[in-house]
Design a protein around this motif. Sequence first.
Motif, PDB file in Angstrom:
ATOM      1  N   MET A 118      -3.316 -18.876  13.657  1.00  0.00           N
ATOM      2  CA  MET A 118      -3.053 -19.023  12.231  1.00  0.00           C
ATOM      3  C   MET A 118      -2.254 -17.825  11.726  1.00  0.00           C
ATOM      4  O   MET A 118      -2.521 -16.701  12.100  1.00  0.00           O
ATOM      5  CB  MET A 118      -4.386 -19.109  11.488  1.00  0.00           C
ATOM      6  N   ARG A 119      -1.269 -18.115  10.867  1.00  0.00           N
ATOM      7  CA  ARG A 119      -0.383 -17.045  10.387  1.00  0.00           C
ATOM      8  C   ARG A 119      -0.489 -16.924   8.866  1.00  0.00           C
ATOM      9  O   ARG A 119      -0.231 -17.888   8.134  1.00  0.00           O
ATOM     10  CB  ARG A 119       1.039 -17.427  10.797  1.00  0.00           C
ATOM     11  N   PHE A 120      -0.869 -15.738   8.405  1.00  0.00           N
ATOM     12  CA  PHE A 120      -1.036 -15.474   6.974  1.00  0.00           C
ATOM     13  C   PHE A 120       0.144 -14.684   6.440  1.00  0.00           C
ATOM     14  O   PHE A 120       0.626 -13.760   7.088  1.00  0.00           O
ATOM     15  CB  PHE A 120      -2.302 -14.642   6.725  1.00  0.00           C
ATOM     16  N   LEU A 121       0.562 -15.017   5.234  1.00  0.00           N
ATOM     17  CA  LEU A 121       1.492 -14.169   4.483  1.00  0.00           C
ATOM     18  C   LEU A 121       0.728 -13.644   3.273  1.00  0.00           C
ATOM     19  O   LEU A 121       0.264 -14.424   2.434  1.00  0.00           O
ATOM     20  CB  LEU A 121       2.712 -14.985   4.023  1.00  0.00           C
ATOM     21  N   VAL A 122       0.550 -12.325   3.198  1.00  0.00           N
ATOM     22  CA  VAL A 122      -0.148 -11.695   2.076  1.00  0.00           C
ATOM     23  C   VAL A 122       0.905 -11.079   1.158  1.00  0.00           C
ATOM     24  O   VAL A 122       1.723 -10.261   1.604  1.00  0.00           O
ATOM     25  CB  VAL A 122      -1.125 -10.596   2.564  1.00  0.00           C
ATOM     26  N   LEU A 123       0.908 -11.486  -0.103  1.00  0.00           N
ATOM     27  CA  LEU A 123       1.909 -10.987  -1.050  1.00  0.00           C
ATOM     28  C   LEU A 123       1.319  -9.874  -1.906  1.00  0.00           C
ATOM     29  O   LEU A 123       0.273 -10.061  -2.541  1.00  0.00           O
ATOM     30  CB  LEU A 123       2.382 -12.127  -1.961  1.00  0.00           C
ATOM     31  N   GLY A 124       1.979  -8.728  -1.930  1.00  0.00           N
ATOM     32  CA  GLY A 124       1.528  -7.611  -2.749  1.00  0.00           C
ATOM     33  C   GLY A 124       1.786  -6.288  -2.053  1.00  0.00           C
ATOM     34  O   GLY A 124       2.117  -6.267  -0.862  1.00  0.00           O
ATOM     35  N   ALA A 125       1.628  -5.203  -2.788  1.00  0.00           N
ATOM     36  CA  ALA A 125       2.022  -3.891  -2.263  1.00  0.00           C
ATOM     37  C   ALA A 125       0.928  -2.838  -2.382  1.00  0.00           C
ATOM     38  O   ALA A 125       1.161  -1.669  -2.100  1.00  0.00           O
ATOM     39  CB  ALA A 125       3.266  -3.397  -3.005  1.00  0.00           C
ATOM     40  N   GLY A 126      -0.264  -3.246  -2.809  1.00  0.00           N
ATOM     41  CA  GLY A 126      -1.282  -2.249  -3.142  1.00  0.00           C
ATOM     42  C   GLY A 126      -2.359  -2.074  -2.089  1.00  0.00           C
ATOM     43  O   GLY A 126      -2.276  -2.594  -0.968  1.00  0.00           O
ATOM     44  N   GLY A 127      -3.392  -1.344  -2.490  1.00  0.00           N
ATOM     45  CA  GLY A 127      -4.528  -1.105  -1.612  1.00  0.00           C
ATOM     46  C   GLY A 127      -5.285  -2.391  -1.332  1.00  0.00           C
ATOM     47  O   GLY A 127      -5.798  -2.597  -0.222  1.00  0.00           O
ATOM     48  N   ARG A 128      -5.360  -3.257  -2.326  1.00  0.00           N
ATOM     49  CA  ARG A 128      -6.022  -4.556  -2.134  1.00  0.00           C
ATOM     50  C   ARG A 128      -5.346  -5.343  -1.017  1.00  0.00           C
ATOM     51  O   ARG A 128      -6.009  -5.879  -0.119  1.00  0.00           O
ATOM     52  CB  ARG A 128      -5.945  -5.337  -3.458  1.00  0.00           C
ATOM     53  N   GLU A 129      -4.029  -5.410  -1.064  1.00  0.00           N
ATOM     54  CA  GLU A 129      -3.308  -6.200  -0.069  1.00  0.00           C
ATOM     55  C   GLU A 129      -3.385  -5.559   1.308  1.00  0.00           C
ATOM     56  O   GLU A 129      -3.462  -6.255   2.323  1.00  0.00           O
ATOM     57  CB  GLU A 129      -1.848  -6.398  -0.490  1.00  0.00           C
ATOM     58  N   HIS A 130      -3.368  -4.206   1.354  1.00  0.00           N
ATOM     59  CA  HIS A 130      -3.538  -3.554   2.646  1.00  0.00           C
ATOM     60  C   HIS A 130      -4.903  -3.915   3.233  1.00  0.00           C
ATOM     61  O   HIS A 130      -5.016  -4.252   4.416  1.00  0.00           O
ATOM     62  CB  HIS A 130      -3.380  -2.026   2.491  1.00  0.00           C
ATOM     63  N   ALA A 131      -5.934  -3.879   2.393  1.00  0.00           N
ATOM     64  CA  ALA A 131      -7.287  -4.180   2.878  1.00  0.00           C
ATOM     65  C   ALA A 131      -7.394  -5.639   3.340  1.00  0.00           C
ATOM     66  O   ALA A 131      -7.987  -5.933   4.389  1.00  0.00           O
ATOM     67  CB  ALA A 131      -8.307  -3.896   1.777  1.00  0.00           C
ATOM     68  N   LEU A 132      -6.827  -6.556   2.578  1.00  0.00           N
ATOM     69  CA  LEU A 132      -6.867  -7.978   2.972  1.00  0.00           C
ATOM     70  C   LEU A 132      -6.144  -8.177   4.300  1.00  0.00           C
ATOM     71  O   LEU A 132      -6.635  -8.877   5.198  1.00  0.00           O
ATOM     72  CB  LEU A 132      -6.213  -8.849   1.886  1.00  0.00           C
ATOM     73  N   ALA A 133      -4.976  -7.549   4.423  1.00  0.00           N
ATOM     74  CA  ALA A 133      -4.177  -7.716   5.644  1.00  0.00           C
ATOM     75  C   ALA A 133      -4.917  -7.137   6.850  1.00  0.00           C
ATOM     76  O   ALA A 133      -4.960  -7.753   7.920  1.00  0.00           O
ATOM     77  CB  ALA A 133      -2.824  -7.023   5.475  1.00  0.00           C
ATOM     78  N   TRP A 134      -5.494  -5.969   6.671  1.00  0.00           N
ATOM     79  CA  TRP A 134      -6.237  -5.304   7.757  1.00  0.00           C
ATOM     80  C   TRP A 134      -7.388  -6.194   8.231  1.00  0.00           C
ATOM     81  O   TRP A 134      -7.604  -6.386   9.420  1.00  0.00           O
ATOM     82  CB  TRP A 134      -6.746  -3.961   7.239  1.00  0.00           C
ATOM     83  N   LYS A 135      -8.110  -6.757   7.265  1.00  0.00           N
ATOM     84  CA  LYS A 135      -9.252  -7.614   7.619  1.00  0.00           C
ATOM     85  C   LYS A 135      -8.773  -8.903   8.293  1.00  0.00           C
ATOM     86  O   LYS A 135      -9.309  -9.319   9.333  1.00  0.00           O
ATOM     87  CB  LYS A 135     -10.061  -7.929   6.359  1.00  0.00           C
ATOM     88  N   LEU A 136      -7.792  -9.549   7.701  1.00  0.00           N
ATOM     89  CA  LEU A 136      -7.298 -10.818   8.265  1.00  0.00           C
ATOM     90  C   LEU A 136      -6.740 -10.620   9.673  1.00  0.00           C
ATOM     91  O   LEU A 136      -6.851 -11.506  10.527  1.00  0.00           O
ATOM     92  CB  LEU A 136      -6.226 -11.426   7.349  1.00  0.00           C
ATOM     93  N   ALA A 137      -6.144  -9.439   9.914  1.00  0.00           N
ATOM     94  CA  ALA A 137      -5.508  -9.187  11.212  1.00  0.00           C
ATOM     95  C   ALA A 137      -6.530  -9.130  12.349  1.00  0.00           C
ATOM     96  O   ALA A 137      -6.164  -9.205  13.521  1.00  0.00           O
ATOM     97  CB  ALA A 137      -4.701  -7.891  11.166  1.00  0.00           C
ATOM     98  N   GLN A 138      -7.815  -9.022  12.019  1.00  0.00           N
ATOM     99  CA  GLN A 138      -8.844  -9.076  13.067  1.00  0.00           C
ATOM    100  C   GLN A 138      -8.981 -10.492  13.630  1.00  0.00           C
ATOM    101  O   GLN A 138      -9.552 -10.682  14.698  1.00  0.00           O
ATOM    102  CB  GLN A 138     -10.199  -8.607  12.510  1.00  0.00           C
ATOM    103  N   GLU A 139      -8.479 -11.476  12.886  1.00  0.00           N
ATOM    104  CA  GLU A 139      -8.699 -12.876  13.290  1.00  0.00           C
ATOM    105  C   GLU A 139      -7.449 -13.745  13.256  1.00  0.00           C
ATOM    106  O   GLU A 139      -7.518 -14.928  13.558  1.00  0.00           O
ATOM    107  CB  GLU A 139      -9.729 -13.526  12.349  1.00  0.00           C
ATOM    108  N   ALA A 140      -6.336 -13.177  12.804  1.00  0.00           N
ATOM    109  CA  ALA A 140      -5.148 -14.014  12.625  1.00  0.00           C
ATOM    110  C   ALA A 140      -3.892 -13.154  12.689  1.00  0.00           C
ATOM    111  O   ALA A 140      -3.971 -11.931  12.698  1.00  0.00           O
ATOM    112  CB  ALA A 140      -5.225 -14.722  11.259  1.00  0.00           C
ATOM    113  N   GLU A 141      -2.735 -13.811  12.730  1.00  0.00           N
ATOM    114  CA  GLU A 141      -1.469 -13.081  12.586  1.00  0.00           C
ATOM    115  C   GLU A 141      -1.226 -12.876  11.102  1.00  0.00           C
ATOM    116  O   GLU A 141      -1.482 -13.774  10.300  1.00  0.00           O
ATOM    117  CB  GLU A 141      -0.313 -13.907  13.155  1.00  0.00           C
ATOM    118  N   VAL A 142      -0.702 -11.707  10.755  1.00  0.00           N
ATOM    119  CA  VAL A 142      -0.533 -11.394   9.337  1.00  0.00           C
ATOM    120  C   VAL A 142       0.827 -10.749   9.081  1.00  0.00           C
ATOM    121  O   VAL A 142       1.255  -9.856   9.809  1.00  0.00           O
ATOM    122  CB  VAL A 142      -1.631 -10.422   8.837  1.00  0.00           C
TER     123      VAL A 142
END
Length: 412
Positions: free
Chosen positions: A1-25
Amino acid sequence: MRFLVLGAGGREHALAWKLAQEAEVVVAPGNPGAAEDVETETVALGDASAVLALAKRVAADVVVVGPEDPLIAGVADALRESGFATVGPGKEGARLEASKAWAKEAMARAGVPTAASRAFVQFAAAADYARSRFNEGHGVAVKASGAALGKGVAVCSELESAMEALERMLVHRELGEAGAEVVVEDRLVGQEFSLLTLVSDGRFFSLPVAQDHKRLLDGDEGPNTGGMGTFSPVDWVSEELVQTTEDQVVAPILAAVPGYRGVLFSGLMVVDGRPFCLEYNVRFGDPETQSVVRRLGAGFAEALSAVAQGAPLPPIEALDNCAVTVVMASAGYPGPYTKGIPITVGPLPEGVKLFHAGTALHEGCLVTAGGRVLGVSATGPTLEEAADKAYAAIGSVRFEGRQYRTDIGRTR
Ligand SMILES: Nc1ncnc2c1ncn2[C@@H]1O[C@H](COP(=O)(O)OP(=O)(O)O)[C@@H](O)[C@H]1O
Ligand SMILES: [Mg+2]
């Protein structure tokens, strides 16, 4: 599964970091910290056609819209119309955050417990109403109806300060269009918490509760900020209180905005044990998310994918740990600050993660690029140990004038 996370802040970094444990980001535009963990792409978030083109180019299975502005502008609608499963409500659902006046009406219709209020566009009528509330023995909160980047609320225990706030917003238009309409609401006194709820077409599931500290200085003193730190769990928020909040604040409003897919953030004031809704936001909280993702185990990517598709929500594994995130800010923040100050990062203790927010690369060197620069996030078996670890790590993260609170996770 491939996620696109839109945003530039700490929230988006945290979401991307977490999602990357289980998916492509892929994160767009992301920041230098996110770029160390996942792929990044450039994009202008306000440009719906550029966002669509990017989602196609990176072949996203799921798009997560981080900040509120693109949601309010209808970017999630545009993505869904083009066939992209998207985490984030459309324009209609985003009105819960775009217009406090509309949200208060929706709360009233849905029977959500909230402070008595009225909306105004004219100073004289607003002033009369505020005066009458003070005469009845209430204080008031004067709120710009539109999105005002956390600067649109004045909580007033004196009539005079309410008058000043109304004048600034309605007469001098200091907040522009955002303050052209105001909500005058009875002041509530109690303890605040927020609840982040994943919503998939009426089905919902709340994430672990995190508490934020909005004031700049220790002991909740000083000016308001976007958030100086968070911790989770919050011992005084019982499972029963969460359940009551879901029943009285979350479920009824979702019935009023059918088809909502994304995150509903409920801002609550607990008065005599009862939750009252102060506001809704339509996205993950920042910096709440930075602590919340540290407490989630397997299943987050599947759950967000289900949200995006309006499918039944699979459970997310909950970790039996504690998390503390301390925000490091530029000198001068929340007032004017200088950008471009070099940042050095030494070795970090195990279990510490740096989530970038206002950082940039300048000639290969990490520099400051915003008011809130970094979130230092640590986990441990107790809040105390998590806080000690976060503060030990802060010693390794240096930039001139850095300011941070020393009591995050240590007081509540
Ligand atoms: N009715 C109220 N009574 C007391 N305090 C309030 C009230 N409404 C808001 N506040 C305070 O003001 C803060 C900001 O208000 P909120 O409605 O969350 O707007 P925003 O987050 O958009 O600035 C709240 O976190 C709370 O501390
Ligand atoms: Mg708020």
